[in-house]
Design an enzyme around this catalytic site. Structure first.
Site, PDB file in Angstrom:
ATOM      1  N   TYR A 117       1.555   4.392   3.391  1.00  0.00           N
ATOM      2  CA  TYR A 117       0.758   4.493   2.153  1.00  0.00           C
ATOM      3  C   TYR A 117      -0.577   3.767   2.349  1.00  0.00           C
ATOM      4  O   TYR A 117      -1.641   4.290   2.003  1.00  0.00           O
ATOM      5  CB  TYR A 117       1.524   3.888   0.985  1.00  0.00           C
ATOM      6  CG  TYR A 117       0.762   3.884  -0.325  1.00  0.00           C
ATOM      7  CD1 TYR A 117       0.521   5.068  -1.021  1.00  0.00           C
ATOM      8  CD2 TYR A 117       0.291   2.685  -0.872  1.00  0.00           C
ATOM      9  CE1 TYR A 117      -0.181   5.067  -2.217  1.00  0.00           C
ATOM     10  CE2 TYR A 117      -0.407   2.676  -2.076  1.00  0.00           C
ATOM     11  CZ  TYR A 117      -0.642   3.868  -2.744  1.00  0.00           C
ATOM     12  OH  TYR A 117      -1.347   3.865  -3.946  1.00  0.00           O
ATOM     13  N   LEU A 145      -3.013   7.917 -14.581  1.00  0.00           N
ATOM     14  CA  LEU A 145      -4.457   7.687 -14.592  1.00  0.00           C
ATOM     15  C   LEU A 145      -5.232   9.000 -14.655  1.00  0.00           C
ATOM     16  O   LEU A 145      -6.308   9.060 -15.256  1.00  0.00           O
ATOM     17  CB  LEU A 145      -4.876   6.906 -13.342  1.00  0.00           C
ATOM     18  CG  LEU A 145      -4.255   5.521 -13.157  1.00  0.00           C
ATOM     19  CD1 LEU A 145      -4.881   4.824 -11.965  1.00  0.00           C
ATOM     20  CD2 LEU A 145      -4.405   4.685 -14.417  1.00  0.00           C
ATOM     21  N   ASN A 190      -2.266  15.650 -15.022  1.00  0.00           N
ATOM     22  CA  ASN A 190      -1.278  15.797 -16.088  1.00  0.00           C
ATOM     23  C   ASN A 190      -0.503  14.522 -16.417  1.00  0.00           C
ATOM     24  O   ASN A 190       0.279  14.489 -17.356  1.00  0.00           O
ATOM     25  CB  ASN A 190      -0.279  16.910 -15.754  1.00  0.00           C
ATOM     26  CG  ASN A 190       0.556  16.574 -14.527  1.00  0.00           C
ATOM     27  OD1 ASN A 190       0.055  16.649 -13.412  1.00  0.00           O
ATOM     28  ND2 ASN A 190       1.808  16.199 -14.718  1.00  0.00           N
ATOM     29  N   SER A 249      -6.899   2.378  -2.787  1.00  0.00           N
ATOM     30  CA  SER A 249      -6.037   1.299  -3.273  1.00  0.00           C
ATOM     31  C   SER A 249      -6.205   0.059  -2.422  1.00  0.00           C
ATOM     32  O   SER A 249      -6.482   0.150  -1.217  1.00  0.00           O
ATOM     33  CB  SER A 249      -4.562   1.728  -3.232  1.00  0.00           C
ATOM     34  OG  SER A 249      -3.709   0.626  -3.509  1.00  0.00           O
TER      35      SER A 249
END
Length: 307
Positions: free
Chosen positions: A189, A33, A30, A161
């Site tokens: 992360y 990306l 939504n 990432s």
């Protein structure tokens, strides 16, 4: 292959690709990306399932895609599926609902994710980056694996990432849930993004014989909602860096490329950046034993080893 680079957009890399009759599922569809990936896959003719936590936002995004498509995307091409990555019970319910639709899945884009500076726990007690970015996607993919097998030739695209370069994870997977170490938002992360890649590599190894091809990617630095929970100095730095960032179209390009390019219909277990095969940014990223260890630990943490 393909001749694409960091300036290529998702529309450009999928030009001439016909996805009519194909079904795709995008997590976090939504916004950011995920929204652009969904739009372009639908533009190429695919039916796209928008797997999102907030159904009101998902409906608004669906309406926006259709309204701005100049008639090139039909409402029936976009389906909404409730999926809250913060709770494994929701992940299981979502997978069960999807399987009840009884349709093969040609493309799975594991796109949703968070990047936060503070320590937070999911409903199941997992450190949030581990729980949402990795474990929830691991569980969801494993639960719907039969739908991917039914497609005959399916692709799983995992958004990792380059931040995996900040990972601190060891070959022994010590303190994977950040219960002993001093917490660091960027390092946790990075750990989760490293696990994204290791998961994709192991998934490809285990299920390639079933027609499933899995690859992972670094989308680049893009101004999206991923940074919405960052500190004020971080956001100010981000504003300064905007001229050097990729657009959403450029950021979604590698996901769409891996989902559609004939060059990677059967070639998996790789890592990409800017639509090119790349070298992962962490020393353990190519450790096959660690790929297996992450898979087995993830099965244990999500309860799949008891099935």
């Amino acid at each position: 292959m393909g001749g694409f680079n960091r300036w290529s957009t998702a529309e450009k890399v999928s030009e001439g690709i016909d996805l009519k009759g194909k079904t795709a599922l995008v997590t976090g569809a939504n916004t950011g990306l995920g929204l652009e990936t969904t739009r372009v896959l639908a533009l190429r003719g695919a039916k796209v399932i928008m797997a999102c936590r907030d159904q009101q936002k998902a409906e608004a995004a669906r309406d926006k895609i259709v309204a701005e498509s100049a008639g090139n995307i039909q409402p029936e091409q976009l389906l909404n599926l409730p999926l809250d990555m913060n709770a494994l019970a929701s992940v299981r319910a979502s997978a069960e609902e999807f399987l009840s639709w009884d349709m093969p899945l040609d493309i799975l884009i594991n796109n949703a994710g968070i990047m936060i500076p503070m320590e937070r726990r999911t409903e199941d007690g997992f450190e949030a980056h581990l729980g949402i970015n990795h474990l929830a996607h691991f569980l969801f993919t494993r639960l719907i694996i039969d739908a991917l097998k039914r497609a005959g030739q399916a692709r799983v695209v995992v958004v990792a990432s380059g931040a995996m370069g900040m990972a601190t994870q060891t070959a022994e997977l010590n303190d994977i849930n950040w219960e002993e170490r001093k917490f660091s938002g960027m390092r946790s992360y990075g750990d989760s993004k490293l696990m994204n890649l290791l998961f994709a590599k192991e998934l490809n190894k285990r299920f390639n014989q079933d027609g499933i091809v899995a690859n992972a990617l670094h989308p680049g630095v893009i101004a999206t909602e991923l940074a919405r929970d960052q500190s004020l100095p971080f956001m100010i730095l981000g504003l300064v860096a905007i001229p050097f960032m990729k657009s959403k179209g450029q950021g979604a390009a590698t996901s769409v490329y891996l989902a559609t390019s004939p060059d990677y219909a059967s070639k998996g277990g790789l890592y990409f950046s800017s639509c090119q095969e790349a070298r992962p940014e962490y020393k353990l990223a190519s450790d096959e034993a660690l790929c297996t260890a992450v898979w087995e630990r993830s099965e244990a943490l999500t309860g799949l080893d008891n099935r």
